[in-house]
Design an enzyme around this catalytic site. Sequence first.
Site, PDB file in Angstrom:
ATOM      1  N   CYS A   4       0.862  -1.161   0.000  1.00 52.46           N
ATOM      2  CA  CYS A   4       0.000   0.000   0.000  1.00 52.46           C
ATOM      3  C   CYS A   4       0.903   1.215   0.000  1.00 52.46           C
ATOM      4  O   CYS A   4       2.113   1.107   0.089  1.00 52.46           O
ATOM      5  CB  CYS A   4      -0.875   0.040   1.251  1.00 52.46           C
ATOM      6  SG  CYS A   4      -2.005  -1.337   1.365  1.00 52.46           S
ATOM      7  N   LEU A  53      -4.097  -1.556  -1.796  1.00 53.91           N
ATOM      8  CA  LEU A  53      -4.135  -2.699  -2.697  1.00 53.91           C
ATOM      9  C   LEU A  53      -4.848  -3.797  -1.926  1.00 53.91           C
ATOM     10  O   LEU A  53      -4.403  -4.181  -0.851  1.00 53.91           O
ATOM     11  CB  LEU A  53      -2.710  -3.129  -3.058  1.00 53.91           C
ATOM     12  CG  LEU A  53      -2.559  -4.354  -3.951  1.00 53.91           C
ATOM     13  CD1 LEU A  53      -3.024  -4.034  -5.368  1.00 53.91           C
ATOM     14  CD2 LEU A  53      -1.117  -4.820  -3.988  1.00 53.91           C
ATOM     15  N   ILE A  55      -5.826  -7.137  -0.581  1.00 55.85           N
ATOM     16  CA  ILE A  55      -5.331  -8.517  -0.503  1.00 55.85           C
ATOM     17  C   ILE A  55      -6.175  -9.298   0.492  1.00 55.85           C
ATOM     18  O   ILE A  55      -6.886 -10.212   0.137  1.00 55.85           O
ATOM     19  CB  ILE A  55      -3.844  -8.570  -0.072  1.00 55.85           C
ATOM     20  CG1 ILE A  55      -2.965  -7.750  -1.011  1.00 55.85           C
ATOM     21  CG2 ILE A  55      -3.363 -10.020  -0.023  1.00 55.85           C
ATOM     22  CD1 ILE A  55      -2.702  -8.355  -2.358  1.00 55.85           C
ATOM     23  N   GLU A  79       2.094  -6.250   6.897  1.00 52.81           N
ATOM     24  CA  GLU A  79       1.372  -7.408   7.404  1.00 52.81           C
ATOM     25  C   GLU A  79       1.961  -7.789   8.756  1.00 52.81           C
ATOM     26  O   GLU A  79       3.180  -7.866   8.896  1.00 52.81           O
ATOM     27  CB  GLU A  79       1.553  -8.563   6.423  1.00 52.81           C
ATOM     28  CG  GLU A  79       0.435  -9.562   6.415  1.00 52.81           C
ATOM     29  CD  GLU A  79       0.637 -10.626   5.329  1.00 52.81           C
ATOM     30  OE1 GLU A  79       0.231 -11.770   5.604  1.00 52.81           O
ATOM     31  OE2 GLU A  79       1.209 -10.326   4.270  1.00 52.81           O
TER      32      GLU A  79
END
Length: 208
Positions: A4, A53, A55, A79
């Site tokens: 991102c 983005l 996911i 993450e």
Amino acid sequence: TTMCGIAGILHFDSSRFVNEELLKKMTNSLAHRGPDGEGFYIKNNIGLGHRRLSIIDLSTGDQPMFNEDKSIAIIFNGEIYNYVELKEELKNLGCKFFTNSDTEVIIRTYETWGTDCQNKFNGMWAFALWDERKNQLFISRDRIGEKPLHYSTHDNTFLFGSEIKGILAYGCPQIPNLELTELYLTLGYIPAPYTFYKNISKLRAGHY
């Protein structure tokens, strides 16, 4: 989310309000990092912008994300691998959760342990967390430095972004750091905290 783009503006003069168009210009320069969505938080002298983005956790991963009374706002790129375990630990301490996202886990971990929350995370991250009660902006980068984060102080303002172009989009002057050319030619890269620009720094890995 894996990749991102984050960017933000903090005016040191609290009576100076963030210009939404400028913040959008900063995040638009990072659109390639997150083409699936954008989100903004602007309150007086603080502005946070996020390009997403998609996911994981599409339904609840919108950013910026807030705690219940909106006194904490976060934008996050990365993450947290151990977020499920952390969530269990926090639930046992009485924390409530409203989403399945690792972003919310960062908020709860910060609410519980303050900036020491970083020691709890196993993952890759660059995040910016605004704590309205403390009037404090907290930016952090993972231990290995997998996720990029740059910052600059310009025009009595603290600027940050996933990439340098986000900071330049604000109108930060491009002052080349010519002394580092030799270093770049030797190593093939510019080591943090330096960048090609004198007035823009890269947050070191494992620093906040």
